[in-house]
Each structure stands twice: as structure tokens, then as C-alpha cells.
Write an enzyme that holds these catalytic residues in place. Structure first.
Site, PDB file in Angstrom:
ATOM      1  N   ASP A 174       0.787  -1.217   0.052  1.00 26.91           N
ATOM      2  CA  ASP A 174      -0.030  -0.048   0.020  1.00 26.91           C
ATOM      3  C   ASP A 174       0.887   1.276  -0.125  1.00 26.91           C
ATOM      4  O   ASP A 174       2.078   1.342   0.562  1.00 26.91           O
ATOM      5  CB  ASP A 174      -1.015  -0.006   1.216  1.00 26.91           C
ATOM      6  CG  ASP A 174      -1.935   1.204   1.355  1.00 26.91           C
ATOM      7  OD1 ASP A 174      -2.201   1.478  -0.055  1.00 26.91           O
ATOM      8  OD2 ASP A 174      -2.567   1.453   2.312  1.00 26.91           O
ATOM      9  N   ARG A 178       0.019   7.622  -2.580  1.00 23.33           N
ATOM     10  CA  ARG A 178       0.544   8.695  -1.753  1.00 23.33           C
ATOM     11  C   ARG A 178       2.031   9.098  -1.803  1.00 23.33           C
ATOM     12  O   ARG A 178       2.444  10.145  -1.765  1.00 23.33           O
ATOM     13  CB  ARG A 178       0.273   8.225  -0.421  1.00 23.33           C
ATOM     14  CG  ARG A 178      -1.135   8.333   0.191  1.00 23.33           C
ATOM     15  CD  ARG A 178      -1.342   7.739   1.416  1.00 23.33           C
ATOM     16  NE  ARG A 178      -1.597   6.440   1.235  1.00 23.33           N
ATOM     17  CZ  ARG A 178      -1.709   5.356   2.259  1.00 23.33           C
ATOM     18  NH1 ARG A 178      -1.695   5.623   3.614  1.00 23.33           N
ATOM     19  NH2 ARG A 178      -1.979   4.135   1.976  1.00 23.33           N
ATOM     20  N   GLU A 222     -12.468  -4.569  -4.708  1.00 18.61           N
ATOM     21  CA  GLU A 222     -12.910  -3.292  -4.238  1.00 18.61           C
ATOM     22  C   GLU A 222     -12.146  -2.035  -5.245  1.00 18.61           C
ATOM     23  O   GLU A 222     -12.672  -0.916  -5.357  1.00 18.61           O
ATOM     24  CB  GLU A 222     -12.888  -2.827  -2.859  1.00 18.61           C
ATOM     25  CG  GLU A 222     -13.871  -3.590  -1.908  1.00 18.61           C
ATOM     26  CD  GLU A 222     -13.535  -4.848  -1.911  1.00 18.61           C
ATOM     27  OE1 GLU A 222     -14.349  -5.735  -1.604  1.00 18.61           O
ATOM     28  OE2 GLU A 222     -12.285  -5.209  -2.029  1.00 18.61           O
ATOM     29  N   ASN A 223     -10.886  -2.430  -5.620  1.00 14.58           N
ATOM     30  CA  ASN A 223     -10.191  -1.358  -6.541  1.00 14.58           C
ATOM     31  C   ASN A 223     -10.773  -0.865  -7.794  1.00 14.58           C
ATOM     32  O   ASN A 223     -10.548   0.156  -8.278  1.00 14.58           O
ATOM     33  CB  ASN A 223      -8.788  -1.681  -6.564  1.00 14.58           C
ATOM     34  CG  ASN A 223      -7.864  -2.047  -5.451  1.00 14.58           C
ATOM     35  OD1 ASN A 223      -6.881  -2.662  -5.164  1.00 14.58           O
ATOM     36  ND2 ASN A 223      -8.550  -1.241  -4.603  1.00 14.58           N
TER      37      ASN A 223
END
Length: 239
Positions: free
Chosen positions: A10, A14, A57-58
Site C-alpha cells: 500500500d 501517496r 474493491e479497487n
């Protein structure tokens, strides 16, 4: 040494945004980190490695990012095949085989799994279009379709209906980016896994981070619902 390490990589978006780039730019760097990590895992003697590449879900992410992730995985697979031969890696895929998976990526996955199926080294499992709840639901459907009697149901039987029934449960699960959750990943298999959360964003994740996670795993006592010798001695004293 953990036999099976699973990873939730993950923080690509970011990482890129912190450098004033677009979210998708971080996925290229993340792919290189993945290559270095798998190579190191092989050299450490880890037998199974499972990566959460793309969740069910992506699909809710922006379409351009979804397409870019798929194309990045596709390129990485083809680029990795020589290394798979060198390190004797077997590639497998778990997830729902739906039409929405890009055709080119599906071809790459099928080619990689068939090309490496006889390799006897580490098994690299790529979870794409995967959800832990979906896997359990699909297992239940197959059990019903096979007419299994309710009296015969047990955890071992359910395990045989999962996407990869021969895959051992992960010993160690690593999640990057400081998020402390498992996000619908291997819900059945993680029942007794050791979880390690690291603040490092995935593109910054190094072999040293992997070693730190393994050392943390080695410091822990896995009881699987029992008690360790120290507690047994205490119980005896209390009696």
C-alpha cells in the site's frame, strides 16, 4: 523463517503525490520494489509469497488508474519470466475470473502460470480482482453445488474449496503505508497469521524492511489458541 509471507503493498499513490506526481506514477516504482523483494524472498528460502495486487474493491478507483495498474502488472509479468526460470519460481493467480479483467492481462497471467507450473521453487501467488469475502462465498456456492451434506461441513472441507486449496496459511502478513487493517485479504487463511504493519510506503519498502518484519515475526510466540510453557508453569503453580 516463515514458510509463507503475504503482503499488502500500500502507498504507491501517496508516495507519488508527496513528490508532486500523479497517483499512477507511483505504481512503476512499486513494481520495481516488488521485483527486488521477491528476489530477496527467494534467496531467504521463503517457500510461498502472496501479494495483494488488486482487490475486488479497487475497481472503484479512477478508470485511468485501474487501466494503468493492469498494464503495469502485465508488463511486470512478462519482464519477470526470465527471473522465474532463474529462481525456479512458480506463478499463480487467485481471484474472480470476470470479463472486466483486461484481455491482455488475462493472457499474460495464463501464459505465466502455464510457463512456470512445473517450477519447484517459491510459489508466487498474485491476488488480482480478489476479495476475501468473495472467496468464501464462492467456496460456499461450490459446496452447495456439489451437494455436500451439512453434517459433513468442517474447516478442512471449506479450505479445500478455496481458490488455492494447496496453499498453506500465511505465517507472516506485512502491510505497508501505516494502515492497520487487512482490507478483505485472505480472510479465511489469516486466522492465525502474525501481522506486521510498517509506516513505509510501498515504493520505499526495502529488503531491510522485509528483514525487520521477519525478525519481528521470529520474536513472537505462536500459540494457535494454546498456552506457552511459561503460562503452563504458572497454571500449575496456581493449582
Amino acid at each position: 523463517m516463515p514458510r509463507h509471507v503475504a503482503c499488502i503493498p500500500d502507498g504507491n499513490g501517496r508516495w507519488s503525490q508527496l513528490r508532486n506526481g500523479s497517483r499512477i506514477a507511483g505504481h512503476n516504482q512499486g513494481a520495481q520494489v516488488f521485483h527486488d523483494l521477491i528476489t530477496s524472498a527467494c534467496e531467504l528460502g521463503i517457500e510461498w509469497f502472496t501479494v495483494y495486487a488488486f482487490s475486488a474493491e479497487n475497481w472503484q478507483r479512477p478508470e485511468i488508474e485501474v487501466r494503468f495498474i493492469a498494464s503495469t502488472i502485465e508488463r511486470t509479468i512478462y519482464r519477470w519470466l526470465d527471473d522465474c526460470s532463474r529462481y525456479n519460481i512458480r506463478i499463480r493467480w487467485i481471484g474472480r475470473a470476470e470479463m472486466r479483467i483486461p484481455r491482455a492481462l488475462r493472457r499474460a497471467i495464463d501464459y505465466a502460470t502455464s510457463t512456470t507450473k512445473n517450477n519447484t521453487g517459491m510459489t508466487l501467488t498474485v491476488a488480482y480482482n480478489y476479495g476475501g469475502r468473495d472467496e468464501i462465498v464462492d467456496a460456499i456456492r461450490k459446496i452447495i453445488e456439489d451437494g455436500v451434506d451439512a453434517a459433513d461441513l468442517n474447516s478442512e472441507l471449506v479450505s479445500r474449496y478455496l481458490y488455492a486449496p494447496d496453499m498453506p496459511d500465511p505465517d507472516l502478513v506485512i502491510r505497508t503505508s501505516g494502515e492497520n487493517r487487512i482490507s478483505n485479504f485472505l480472510l479465511w487463511q489469516l486466522a492465525y497469521s502474525e501481522l506486521v504493519f510498517t509506516p513505509a510506503l510501498w515504493p520505499d519498502f526495502t529488503v531491510d524492511h522485509l528483514l525487520d518484519a521477519i525478525h519481528e515475526y521470529q520474536r513472537r510466540v505462536r500459540r494457535f489458541g494454546t498456552v506457552d510453557d511459561g503460562n503452563k508453569k504458572l497454571d500449575t503453580q496456581l493449582q
